[in-house]
Scaffold this active site. Structure first.
Site, PDB file in Angstrom:
ATOM      1  N   SER A  12    -101.254 -46.468 -26.353  1.00  0.00           N
ATOM      2  CA  SER A  12    -102.604 -46.010 -25.946  1.00  0.00           C
ATOM      3  C   SER A  12    -102.778 -44.689 -25.420  1.00  0.00           C
ATOM      4  CB  SER A  12    -102.781 -46.941 -24.684  1.00  0.00           C
ATOM      5  OG  SER A  12    -102.478 -48.342 -25.060  1.00  0.00           O
ATOM      6  N   LYS A  25    -109.955 -55.014 -18.667  1.00  0.00           N
ATOM      7  CA  LYS A  25    -108.943 -54.614 -18.180  1.00  0.00           C
ATOM      8  C   LYS A  25    -109.431 -53.784 -16.813  1.00  0.00           C
ATOM      9  CE  LYS A  25    -105.653 -50.739 -19.433  1.00  0.00           C
ATOM     10  NZ  LYS A  25    -104.584 -50.164 -20.185  1.00  0.00           N
ATOM     11  N   ARG A  76    -101.648 -60.175 -26.531  1.00  0.00           N
ATOM     12  CA  ARG A  76    -101.409 -59.288 -24.990  1.00  0.00           C
ATOM     13  C   ARG A  76    -101.689 -60.386 -24.111  1.00  0.00           C
ATOM     14  NH1 ARG A  76    -105.761 -57.632 -21.625  1.00  0.00           N
ATOM     15  NH2 ARG A  76    -105.362 -55.801 -20.543  1.00  0.00           N
TER      16      ARG A  76
HETATM   17  C1  LIG Z   1    -105.001 -51.424 -29.575  1.00  0.00           C
HETATM   18  C2  LIG Z   1    -104.602 -51.302 -28.120  1.00  0.00           C
HETATM   19  N1  LIG Z   1    -104.913 -49.961 -27.356  1.00  0.00           N
HETATM   20  C3  LIG Z   1    -104.765 -50.053 -26.095  1.00  0.00           C
HETATM   21  C4  LIG Z   1    -104.181 -50.795 -25.540  1.00  0.00           C
HETATM   22  C5  LIG Z   1    -103.931 -50.802 -23.943  1.00  0.00           C
HETATM   23  O1  LIG Z   1    -102.296 -50.918 -23.938  1.00  0.00           O
HETATM   24  P1  LIG Z   1    -101.950 -50.134 -22.203  1.00  0.00           P
HETATM   25  O2  LIG Z   1    -102.696 -49.129 -21.995  1.00  0.00           O
HETATM   26  O3  LIG Z   1    -100.492 -50.399 -22.441  1.00  0.00           O
HETATM   27  O4  LIG Z   1    -102.634 -51.676 -21.637  1.00  0.00           O
HETATM   28  P2  LIG Z   1    -102.304 -53.173 -21.650  1.00  0.00           P
HETATM   29  O5  LIG Z   1    -103.025 -53.669 -22.673  1.00  0.00           O
HETATM   30  O6  LIG Z   1    -100.782 -53.198 -21.345  1.00  0.00           O
HETATM   31  O7  LIG Z   1    -103.116 -53.631 -20.264  1.00  0.00           O
HETATM   32  C6  LIG Z   1    -104.004 -52.154 -26.088  1.00  0.00           C
HETATM   33  N2  LIG Z   1    -103.437 -53.061 -25.438  1.00  0.00           N
HETATM   34  N3  LIG Z   1    -104.142 -52.233 -27.275  1.00  0.00           N
HETATM   35  C1  LIG Z   2    -106.556 -53.666 -23.463  1.00  0.00           C
HETATM   36  C2  LIG Z   2    -107.517 -52.601 -23.255  1.00  0.00           C
HETATM   37  N1  LIG Z   2    -106.955 -51.233 -23.513  1.00  0.00           N
HETATM   38  C3  LIG Z   2    -107.971 -50.401 -23.194  1.00  0.00           C
HETATM   39  C4  LIG Z   2    -107.891 -48.945 -23.111  1.00  0.00           C
HETATM   40  O1  LIG Z   2    -108.892 -48.222 -22.840  1.00  0.00           O
HETATM   41  O2  LIG Z   2    -106.780 -48.636 -23.296  1.00  0.00           O
HETATM   42  S1  LIG Z   2    -109.581 -51.211 -22.915  1.00  0.00           S
HETATM   43  C5  LIG Z   2    -108.889 -52.713 -23.170  1.00  0.00           C
HETATM   44  C6  LIG Z   2    -109.586 -54.013 -22.791  1.00  0.00           C
HETATM   45  C7  LIG Z   2    -110.300 -54.529 -24.253  1.00  0.00           C
HETATM   46  O3  LIG Z   2    -110.828 -55.405 -23.951  1.00  0.00           O
HETATM   47  P1  LIG Z   2    -112.505 -55.930 -24.396  1.00  0.00           P
HETATM   48  O4  LIG Z   2    -112.420 -55.487 -25.881  1.00  0.00           O
HETATM   49  O5  LIG Z   2    -112.746 -56.954 -23.797  1.00  0.00           O
HETATM   50  O6  LIG Z   2    -113.350 -54.705 -23.650  1.00  0.00           O
END
Ligand SMILES: Cc1ncc(COP(=O)(O)OP(=O)(O)O)c(N)n1
Ligand SMILES: Cc1nc(C(=O)O)sc1CCOP(=O)(O)O
Ligand SMILES: [Mg+2]
Length: 429
Positions: A322, A351, A253
């Site tokens: 997601s 995020k 990512r």
């Molecule tokens: C395993 C996993 N779950 C959720 C996310 C979030 O994807 P998305 O909503 O497209 O947000 P971004 O990661 O693109 O900012 C994820 N990356 N991985």
């Molecule tokens: C990439 C991402 N997606 C989310 C969702 O809710 O879909 S939360 C998230 C960030 C997760 O990072 P951390 O483990 O540092 O909290």
């Protein structure tokens, strides 16, 4: 399925033109849902079979018609040299699957552990076909059904590519059932199992890529180049350390990175992942995933729709979506996704403006989902146990970013989270 005496007779006449030494009959007489598909009169003409393969309800009919009240013109099973396999897989409430094999002389009990799955549709037909194939290869009747235990022990020491050759019908079905246990297709009480799944897996593994196994979601490491840069390591070093610590799947990512740099990093991470048998997914960038032949992609609700991604990547690649609601989970399944990323379970700084749905929101999605789920958002070693403890069968693991990558030692943090997850799993089971 031979529904009438007339059809069996036509088949018999046709077969008589060939030098057939054995015939395996799997009488499709009563469907799993209880519908009668062929009348009892059909049994009168099955005596030409060399091998009779039946599940318990069908066998009861077989007994009643052929053994209990045999018409005088009909011969006994023994004098016809018919072998019978009565399959106990349909018997409820038994921890073992017990089949009975009868060669006209001796009765043998063939017992194996029951594989718990709803994906049993097609096992009977496949078993009968395997027996026919084994007989054609020259096996004896019993060998065709079940390989000798000693031969199986020897097979454990063999290279993977040779193992299948030692598998007789029952072993083949058992491993295919095991490999298919988490497939999600359709809404019926029974799902189909995939007899080729194991073959497909082996083929893909030998070419270096991966099929999707929901247990891969157990410890899902999601990279973040800002964090890794802050701690002075490359994406590749971060991925290597996460895998060595026990990560079971990796997602790159990498926001705000030049496409060329992303592609180069993806290629070298893929090499590391392949050498460890860990799938590598790309976040958002379908172009990068295609260019480096990654194992799949993860997309969110405002990224490219999953059904379009599926049409671009083909049926074999892994697609994660997601989801924050049961409705999104249903759509992801319709669109052909393999798994859901569900969050934010807890508040996160990784995020921006991410909606927190909590453990209750996670549970609602898991209970509604037909796909395996990985939880994400604010998860660390202190709260990962509480996530797994919602005890929803579809929840297969946790996905984390900062817990692994916004720390000094990725290896230590991954090992630590892995052992927390292992402990929680043993509590939940
Ligand atoms: C395993 C996993 N779950 C959720 C996310 C979030 O994807 P998305 O909503 O497209 O947000 P971004 O990661 O693109 O900012 C994820 N990356 N991985
Ligand atoms: C990439 C991402 N997606 C989310 C969702 O809710 O879909 S939360 C998230 C960030 C997760 O990072 P951390 O483990 O540092 O909290
Ligand atoms: Mg996205």
């Amino acid at each position: 399925m031979l529904p009438s005496v007339g059809i069996v007779k036509v088949l018999r006449q046709s077969l008589a033109e060939f030098p057939i030494r054995g015939l395996v009959v799997d009488p499709v007489m009563v469907s799993t849902s209880g519908d009668v598909l062929a009348g009892p009169s059909i049994l009168t003409v099955f005596r030409y079979a060399r091998f009779f393969c039946s599940n318990v309800p069908r066998q009861l009919m077989f007994n009643a018609q052929l053994f209990k009240n045999p018409p005088p013109e009909r011969m006994s099973v023994a004098s016809q040299n018919i072998n019978v396999l009565v399959k106990g897989g349909d018997l409820p409430d038994s921890s073992d699957a017990i089949d009975i094999f009868f060669d006209g002389d001796t009765i043998l009990e063939l017992r194996s552990s029951r594989i718990k799955t709803r994906n049993t549709h097609g096992t009977g037909c496949t078993l009968a076909s395997c027996i026919a194939a084994e007989l054609a290869k020259g096996s004896s009747m019993l060998q065709a059904v079940k390989v000798h235990a000693s031969k199986r022990l020897a097979a454990n020491a063999m290279p993977r590519s040779q193992k299948q050759n030692t598998e007789a019908a029952k072993c083949f079905i058992e491993s295919a059932l095991d490999f298919s246990r988490d497939i999600v297709i359709g809404n019926g009480p029974q799902g189909p199992f995939d007899p080729l799944l194991r073959l497909k897996r082996n083929a893909r593994n030998s070419s270096g890529t991966h099929g999707f196994d929901p247990s891969d979601l157990f410890l899902y490491a999601v990279t973040d180049s800002r964090m890794n840069k802050r701690w002075g390591r490359s994406i590749t070093e971060a991925v290597k350390a996460a895998i060595e610590g026990g990560a079971t799947i990796i997602q790159l990512r990498e926001k705000n990175i030049e496409t060329l740099n992303f592609l180069e990093a993806a290629k070298s991470c893929l090499e590391i992942c392949r050498s460890h048998g860990v799938p590598l997914l790309i976040n958002d960038r379908i172009d990068v995933a295609l260019a480096c032949d990654a194992d799949g992609v993860h997309v969110g609700q405002s990224d490219m729709p999953a059904h379009v991604v599926r049409s671009l990547l083909g049926p074999e690649k892994i697609i994660g979506v997601s989801c924050k609601t049961p409705e999104q989970a249903e759509q992801a399944w319709i669109d052909g996704a393999n798994y859901l990323g569900c969050g934010g379970v807890f508040p996160t700084n990784t995020k921006a403006n991410n909606l927190t749905i909590g453990l209750d929101g996670l549970k609602a999605v898991c209970l509604a989902s037909k796909l395996p789920v990985v939880a994400i958002g604010g998860i660390d070693a202190t709260n990962a146990g509480s996530v797994l403890e919602i005890n929803a069968p579809k929840l297969k693991g946790v996905a984390v970013v900062s817990t692994l990558f916004d720390r000094e030692c990725v290896l230590t943090e991954t090992r630590n989270l892995h052992s927390v997850l292992m402990e929680a799993t043993s509590r939940v089971r």
